[in-house]
Enzyme design. Structure first.
Site, PDB file in Angstrom:
ATOM      1  N   VAL A 139       0.901  -1.159   0.000  1.00 24.96           N
ATOM      2  CA  VAL A 139       0.000   0.000   0.000  1.00 24.96           C
ATOM      3  C   VAL A 139       0.937   1.205   0.000  1.00 24.96           C
ATOM      4  O   VAL A 139       1.576   1.502   1.007  1.00 24.96           O
ATOM      5  CB  VAL A 139      -0.943   0.006   1.218  1.00 24.96           C
ATOM      6  CG1 VAL A 139      -1.727   1.310   1.283  1.00 24.96           C
ATOM      7  CG2 VAL A 139      -1.888  -1.192   1.170  1.00 24.96           C
ATOM      8  N   PRO A 140       1.082   1.860  -1.153  1.00 20.52           N
ATOM      9  CA  PRO A 140       2.175   2.810  -1.369  1.00 20.52           C
ATOM     10  C   PRO A 140       1.985   4.178  -0.710  1.00 20.52           C
ATOM     11  O   PRO A 140       1.907   5.210  -1.378  1.00 20.52           O
ATOM     12  CB  PRO A 140       2.229   2.914  -2.889  1.00 20.52           C
ATOM     13  CG  PRO A 140       0.804   2.725  -3.311  1.00 20.52           C
ATOM     14  CD  PRO A 140       0.244   1.704  -2.350  1.00 20.52           C
ATOM     15  N   CYS A 141       1.955   4.186   0.616  1.00 23.98           N
ATOM     16  CA  CYS A 141       1.792   5.452   1.338  1.00 23.98           C
ATOM     17  C   CYS A 141       2.968   6.395   1.065  1.00 23.98           C
ATOM     18  O   CYS A 141       2.830   7.604   1.218  1.00 23.98           O
ATOM     19  CB  CYS A 141       1.598   5.204   2.828  1.00 23.98           C
ATOM     20  SG  CYS A 141       2.866   4.207   3.596  1.00 23.98           S
ATOM     21  N   HIS A 142       4.101   5.846   0.618  1.00 23.73           N
ATOM     22  CA  HIS A 142       5.248   6.694   0.278  1.00 23.73           C
ATOM     23  C   HIS A 142       4.951   7.583  -0.930  1.00 23.73           C
ATOM     24  O   HIS A 142       5.631   8.581  -1.136  1.00 23.73           O
ATOM     25  CB  HIS A 142       6.501   5.843   0.023  1.00 23.73           C
ATOM     26  CG  HIS A 142       6.354   4.859  -1.098  1.00 23.73           C
ATOM     27  ND1 HIS A 142       5.728   3.638  -0.930  1.00 23.73           N
ATOM     28  CD2 HIS A 142       6.744   4.910  -2.390  1.00 23.73           C
ATOM     29  CE1 HIS A 142       5.750   2.978  -2.077  1.00 23.73           C
ATOM     30  NE2 HIS A 142       6.364   3.738  -2.985  1.00 23.73           N
ATOM     31  N   ARG A 143       3.934   7.253  -1.701  1.00 25.67           N
ATOM     32  CA  ARG A 143       3.558   8.055  -2.870  1.00 25.67           C
ATOM     33  C   ARG A 143       2.663   9.231  -2.516  1.00 25.67           C
ATOM     34  O   ARG A 143       2.288  10.010  -3.390  1.00 25.67           O
ATOM     35  CB  ARG A 143       2.853   7.173  -3.909  1.00 25.67           C
ATOM     36  CG  ARG A 143       3.754   6.098  -4.481  1.00 25.67           C
ATOM     37  CD  ARG A 143       3.041   5.245  -5.503  1.00 25.67           C
ATOM     38  NE  ARG A 143       3.852   4.079  -5.840  1.00 25.67           N
ATOM     39  CZ  ARG A 143       3.367   2.943  -6.305  1.00 25.67           C
ATOM     40  NH1 ARG A 143       2.066   2.804  -6.515  1.00 25.67           N
ATOM     41  NH2 ARG A 143       4.181   1.931  -6.568  1.00 25.67           N
TER      42      ARG A 143
END
Length: 174
Positions: A139-143
């Site tokens: 789940v790409p929360c870094h994006r």
């Protein structure tokens, strides 16, 4: 159960740990094993407080390898969603995680504000969901970035920059 593996991305060592019981309950990563183990214990504590039954007994699995393949772009984030248990995740958080994973693709970013607009909620609520994300990388929360810079990242700004750079993101301001 817990499965931990060490990988290389260029010159960088990346440790990936996955807590699972049938499906993935949580993911942690770090640049060194000591930090990874602390993050795993913090994650297990967080999930436990949310009523998730966790075992940290070590058992090999292919989950760390799959997360690594997501990290390096060999496996699409959205294809991994079915592997996640979503135990201990609120319906709102699940909605945010699924929308983000399906709509913000590798190599791109979205601001907290734009993500909030897409979900008809507030940037603060989105930020809270990102902070509690038990599935980093997948789940790409870094994006998700601030309108004026890279923004916050629970695992650290160095880790967020690393993930964005691997994905080819050169700028994270609008």
């Amino acid at each position: 159960m817990l499965s931990v593996e060490k990988f290389r991305v260029g010159e960088r060592v990346v440790w990936i740990g996955v807590i699972f019981s049938g499906r993935v309950q949580g993911i942690a990563f770090a640049f060194d094993r000591g930090t990874l183990m602390k993050r795993i214990h913090d994650l297990a504590e967080h999930l436990g407080k949310r009523g998730v039954s966790i075992s940290l007994d070590v058992q090999p699995s292919d989950y760390p390898e799959k997360v690594f393949k997501v990290l390096i772009g060999e496996l699409d984030n959205a294809s991994f969603l079915r592997e996640l248990s979503f135990e201990g995740v609120t319906p709102f958080e699940k909605k945010v995680y699924e929308w983000l994973t399906k709509n913000v693709k590798r190599g791109s970013v979205i601001t907290y504000g734009d993500l909030a607009k897409a979900l008809n909620t507030s940037p603060r609520a989105v930020g809270g969901a990102m902070k509690r994300n038990p599935y980093p990388i997948v789940v790409p929360c870094h994006r998700v970035v601030a309108h004026d810079g890279i923004g916050y990242y629970s695992s650290g700004i160095e880790e967020k920059k690393f993930l964005l750079e691997i994905e080819g993101v050169k700028e994270w301001t609008s």
